[in-house]
Design a protein around this motif. Structure first.
Motif, PDB file in Angstrom:
ATOM      1  N   GLY A   1     -10.025  76.878  11.560  1.00 39.61           N
ATOM      2  CA  GLY A   1      -9.030  77.099  10.514  1.00 39.61           C
ATOM      3  C   GLY A   1      -7.710  77.628  11.031  1.00 39.61           C
ATOM      4  O   GLY A   1      -6.820  77.959  10.250  1.00 39.61           O
TER       5      GLY A   1
ATOM      6  N   LYS B   1      -5.469  74.013  14.644  1.00 39.09           N
ATOM      7  CA  LYS B   1      -5.519  73.125  15.815  1.00 39.09           C
ATOM      8  C   LYS B   1      -5.437  71.649  15.409  1.00 39.09           C
ATOM      9  O   LYS B   1      -4.630  70.887  15.937  1.00 39.09           O
ATOM     10  N   SER B   2      -6.297  71.268  14.453  1.00 40.92           N
ATOM     11  CA  SER B   2      -6.328  69.850  14.049  1.00 40.92           C
ATOM     12  C   SER B   2      -5.015  69.453  13.389  1.00 40.92           C
ATOM     13  O   SER B   2      -4.500  68.348  13.612  1.00 40.92           O
ATOM     14  N   THR B   3      -4.494  70.334  12.569  1.00 40.89           N
ATOM     15  CA  THR B   3      -3.211  70.046  11.928  1.00 40.89           C
ATOM     16  C   THR B   3      -2.135  69.782  12.983  1.00 40.89           C
ATOM     17  O   THR B   3      -1.366  68.819  12.881  1.00 40.89           O
TER      18      THR B   3
HETATM   19  N1  LIG Z   1      -5.863  68.121   4.027  1.00 38.99           N
HETATM   20  C1  LIG Z   1      -5.831  69.465   3.836  1.00 38.99           C
HETATM   21  N2  LIG Z   1      -5.602  69.954   2.626  1.00 38.99           N
HETATM   22  C2  LIG Z   1      -5.567  71.290   2.412  1.00 38.99           C
HETATM   23  N3  LIG Z   1      -5.723  72.205   3.352  1.00 38.99           N
HETATM   24  C3  LIG Z   1      -5.951  71.777   4.609  1.00 38.99           C
HETATM   25  C4  LIG Z   1      -6.022  70.384   4.910  1.00 38.99           C
HETATM   26  N4  LIG Z   1      -6.276  70.251   6.245  1.00 38.99           N
HETATM   27  C5  LIG Z   1      -6.343  71.519   6.728  1.00 38.99           C
HETATM   28  N5  LIG Z   1      -6.170  72.403   5.758  1.00 38.99           N
HETATM   29  C6  LIG Z   1      -6.142  73.870   5.923  1.00 38.99           C
HETATM   30  O1  LIG Z   1      -5.237  74.190   6.934  1.00 38.99           O
HETATM   31  C7  LIG Z   1      -5.752  75.191   7.755  1.00 38.99           C
HETATM   32  C8  LIG Z   1      -5.822  74.715   9.193  1.00 38.99           C
HETATM   33  O2  LIG Z   1      -6.785  73.718   9.304  1.00 38.99           O
HETATM   34  P1  LIG Z   1      -7.131  72.923  10.645  1.00 38.99           P
HETATM   35  O3  LIG Z   1      -5.847  72.505  11.270  1.00 38.99           O
HETATM   36  O4  LIG Z   1      -8.107  71.859  10.332  1.00 38.99           O
HETATM   37  O5  LIG Z   1      -7.825  74.058  11.526  1.00 38.99           O
HETATM   38  P2  LIG Z   1      -8.744  73.900  12.818  1.00 38.99           P
HETATM   39  O6  LIG Z   1      -8.705  72.500  13.273  1.00 38.99           O
HETATM   40  O7  LIG Z   1      -8.124  74.864  13.793  1.00 38.99           O
HETATM   41  O8  LIG Z   1     -10.097  74.342  12.424  1.00 38.99           O
HETATM   42  C9  LIG Z   1      -7.124  75.561   7.194  1.00 38.99           C
HETATM   43  O9  LIG Z   1      -6.981  76.695   6.385  1.00 38.99           O
HETATM   44  C10 LIG Z   1      -7.499  74.393   6.376  1.00 38.99           C
HETATM   45  O10 LIG Z   1      -8.302  74.783   5.305  1.00 38.99           O
END
Ligand SMILES: Nc1ncnc2c1ncn2[C@@H]1O[C@H](COP(=O)(O)OP(=O)(O)O)[C@@H](O)[C@H]1O
Ligand SMILES: [Mg+2]
Lengths: 409, 246
Positions: B43, B46-48
């Motif tokens: 959370g 990273k993925s974002t």
């Molecule tokens: N499509 C989305 N809609 C709403 N919130 C999102 C979405 N994708 C990610 N998030 C939120 O953005 C934050 C960062 O997520 P993410 O980048 O997936 O983290 P990680 O990959 O580090 O686990 C998290 O709080 C997640 O819930």
């Protein structure tokens, strides 16, 4: 790119063979039904058109004899009420009339050599050929001089000629009708069956005057009387109006009071046939419409399967987008897949439809006509269904968000 | 010049009345030939961050230059073209097309780059050879082990000669030895000049990268360089038996 899309489509269709076959079945049945039904309708139309052709266009026939109060017509010629003068009066006084040809009919034994044949003898005037749209194939028609001079000349219908002469040339030969020798001067073109199933080619035409004197006999009541008058109305004129005018003229000439029934029988046969033609057209449309419904159902089947396919392949779509597929690449891929489904189904459906149409004509002995236009139309319709029902799922696929699609479980 | 340069990169997600600040102003610059590990708790964004780097999504704020091109405001289809030309993806789930040969999987990106089928074949074969799977080109994914599938995926990421390889948890579905084998492959490619950005939550894996970016709450917290472990050396100390499990 399109070729590529086609290859991808074929592969994915091959993966789910049973599903592909079942989806195609809907389109197959639809296309086959459209083709078979339209061929049945076209067959009915062709039959009617043929009858109109053989009858002669714009034809009104007046028969002698009355339809009495009960509506039951006494036999033709039972009362000889119409005359050659009626015919000339109609031609002279009704402007809508192109030609009015009186004729009388009877049956007689005809002998040629040691062959004999019983056939209809029709006494006619020179106008008869024009009135009935009946050209002479070989030789010459009955001319005015023949009628004036009561010459002993005869024209043979195709059936009569075949029965008396076989393949030999009848022109110039002498035949005997009721023992009276006649010279064959012409062979009529083939007219086929009448709408009531009578062979119109089983006939011999001779001059009306000769017929009365030598073959059919003269009515004691009126030497000028005839069995019928064939009236050809000018092209593009109102047949109903012509009918009204002719009826009025005849009633006046026959001095009929308003309370009296007609002492003749007037039929506008082409009108009857035109009505039949209309209704057979309507029937064709109706059959095509009903069959189209099954095509539509087939299309909905395609849409259903494509939607399932898009959902199942969400991750694949996401991956393709990630490596560079644009929206329109995805759209094309799924559209091509849907159209491929419907076109393959369509081709098989055409084969089934042709087979079905042949089966109907063989088993039910209905006339069917396979119009190439109907086949092309059904095929085009199948393609259109593929595009129409494939578009929504394809667009749905193309609008997926690559991130969500890649993550889809 | 940097291959990747971001300036105050931000991404908000709107969930009804709520706004999630997934990324809050990240500025980072990655030079050609770097091997970067992106780390952080679940959370942390990273993925974002990776989705933005991969041009799969557009930022809500900030700027992003990929290979010198400003890509932050491109349209959907323009981004697709950029991905096709500049980026190679490696996923945790491999994401190979099922019932499709290894070679055809590798060729897939070229399909959307308008490359002739002969050249596609040629380049696909060369990349399969580079990942050591020349003899498996007709195998379908279901006929390959996890490690082999990930190699095919890496060959696919390489086929377009991308500016950068983005790998999100590429070893997440692999056992230890296979993971290190994949890292050895990535290290070899990196030494040949390929830029790699890899997401992982395992410090063991991050040790093979030469630079570590650590995220927390959508912010870049740590950015440090370290001498990476050599995966080939590491393989020698790992027990051989693991091979059978792979
Ligand atoms: N499509 C989305 N809609 C709403 N919130 C999102 C979405 N994708 C990610 N998030 C939120 O953005 C934050 C960062 O997520 P993410 O980048 O997936 O983290 P990680 O990959 O580090 O686990 C998290 O709080 C997640 O819930
Ligand atoms: Mg993540």
């Amino acid at each position: 790119m399109l070729l590529q899309a086609l290859r991808i489509a074929l592969r994915s269709l091959k993966v789910n063979k049973l599903r592909t076959a079942l989806t195609m079945l809907g389109i197959m049945i639809g296309v086959a039904a459209v083709i078979a039904m339209v061929s049945v309708g076209a067959g009915a139309q062709a039959r009617v058109a043929e009858q109109i052709q053989s009858l002669g266009s714009n034809l009104i026939i007046v028969l002698s004899g009355s339809s009495n109060a009960a509506g039951v017509r006494l036999g033709q010629g039972s009362q000889t009420t119409i005359t050659e003068d009626d015919a000339s009066a109609i031609a002279r006084e009704v402007p809508l009339v192109q030609v009015a040809a009186p004729s009388s009919r009877g049956n007689a034994q005809v002998v040629y050599g040691n062959l004999n044949w019983s056939t209809g003898i029709q006494g006619v005037t020179a106008d008869y050929f024009e009135a009935r749209d009946w050209p002479v194939e070989v030789g010459r028609p009955v001319l005015q001089e023949d009628v004036d001079g009561a010459t002993k000349v005869a024209l043979l219908g195709q059936t009569t000629a075949l029965n008396l002469f076989g393949d030999a040339d009848p022109i110039g030969q002498i035949i005997r009708i009721k023992k009276v020798p006649f010279t064959v001067v012409g062979l009529l073109s083939r007219k086929g069956q009448s709408s009531w199933g009578q062979d119109q080619d089983d006939v011999i035409l001779i001059p009306l005057s000769t017929a009365k004197k030598k073959v059919l006999g003269v009515s004691q009541a009126n030497a000028r009387s005839v069995g019928s008058i064939s009236i050809k109305i000018r092209p593009d004129e109102d047949m109903a109006e012509a009918e009204t005018q002719i009826r009025a003229l005849l009633r006046q000439r026959h001095r009929l009071q308003p309370y009296q029934d007609d002492d003749f029988w007037l039929r506008n046969l082409s009108e009857v046939l035109q009505t039949q033609e209309e209704s057979s057209k309507v029937m064709t449309y109706l059959l095509a419409a009903i069959a189209s419904v099954s095509l539509l159902v087939g299309g909905i089947g395609i849409m259903n399967i494509m939607l399932v396919s898009v959902t199942e392949r969400t991750r694949e779509i996401g991956l393709r987008m990630a490596v560079g597929a644009r929206s329109r690449d995805i759209l094309t891929q799924f559209l091509v897949e849907a159209v491929t489904l419907s076109l393959i189904g369509g081709v098989i459906g055409i084969a089934l439809g042709i087979g079905g149409s042949n089966a109907i004509s063989a088993l039910a002995e209905w006339r069917t006509v396979l119009a190439p236009s109907a086949i092309v139309l059904a095929f085009g319709f199948a393609a259109a269904i593929g595009i129409f029902f494939g578009f929504y799922p394809a667009r749905k696929a193309s609008r997926l968000d690559p991130i969500e699609a890649l993550r889809y479980e | 010049m940097a291959i990747i340069a971001t300036e105050e990169l931000g991404k908000d997600y709107h969930l009804g009345p709520h706004t999630v600040h997934a990324l809050r102003g990240v500025s980072v610059s990655i030079e050609p030939g770097e091997f970067v590990a992106v780390m952080g708790p679940s959370g942390s964004g990273k993925s974002t961050f990776m989705n933005l780097l991969g041009c799969l999504d557009r930022p809500s704020a900030g700027r992003y230059w990929l290979d010198g091109q400003d890509v932050a405001r491109l349209s959907r289809d323009q981004l697709a073209t950029v991905r096709n030309a500049k980026i190679g993806f490696v996923f945790q789930m491999f994401n190979l097309l099922p019932r499709t040969s290894a070679l055809e999987n590798v060729e897939l990106p070229l399909l959307y780059g308008g490359i002739s089928s002969r050249e596609r074949r040629q380049r696909g074969r060369a990349r399969l050879q580079a990942v050591g799977l020349a003899d498996r080109e007709h195998h379908h994914p279901s006929q390959l082990s996890g490690g082999q599938q990930q190699r095919v995926a890496i060959a696919r990421a390489l086929v377009n000669d991308p500016a950068v390889i983005l790998a999100d948890e590429p070893t997440g579905n692999l056992d230890t030895r296979t993971s290190v084998e994949i890292l050895a492959l990535l290290q070899r490619l990196n030494r040949q000049g390929l830029t790699i950005v890899l997401v992982t939550h395992e410090p063991d894996i991050a040790n093979y990268a030469s630079r570590r970016l650590v995220f927390r709450d959508g912010r870049l917290r740590t950015d440090d360089h370290a001498e990476p472990l050599d995966a080939v050396e590491a393989l020698k100390s790992l027990p051989e038996e693991d091979e059978a499990v792979a």
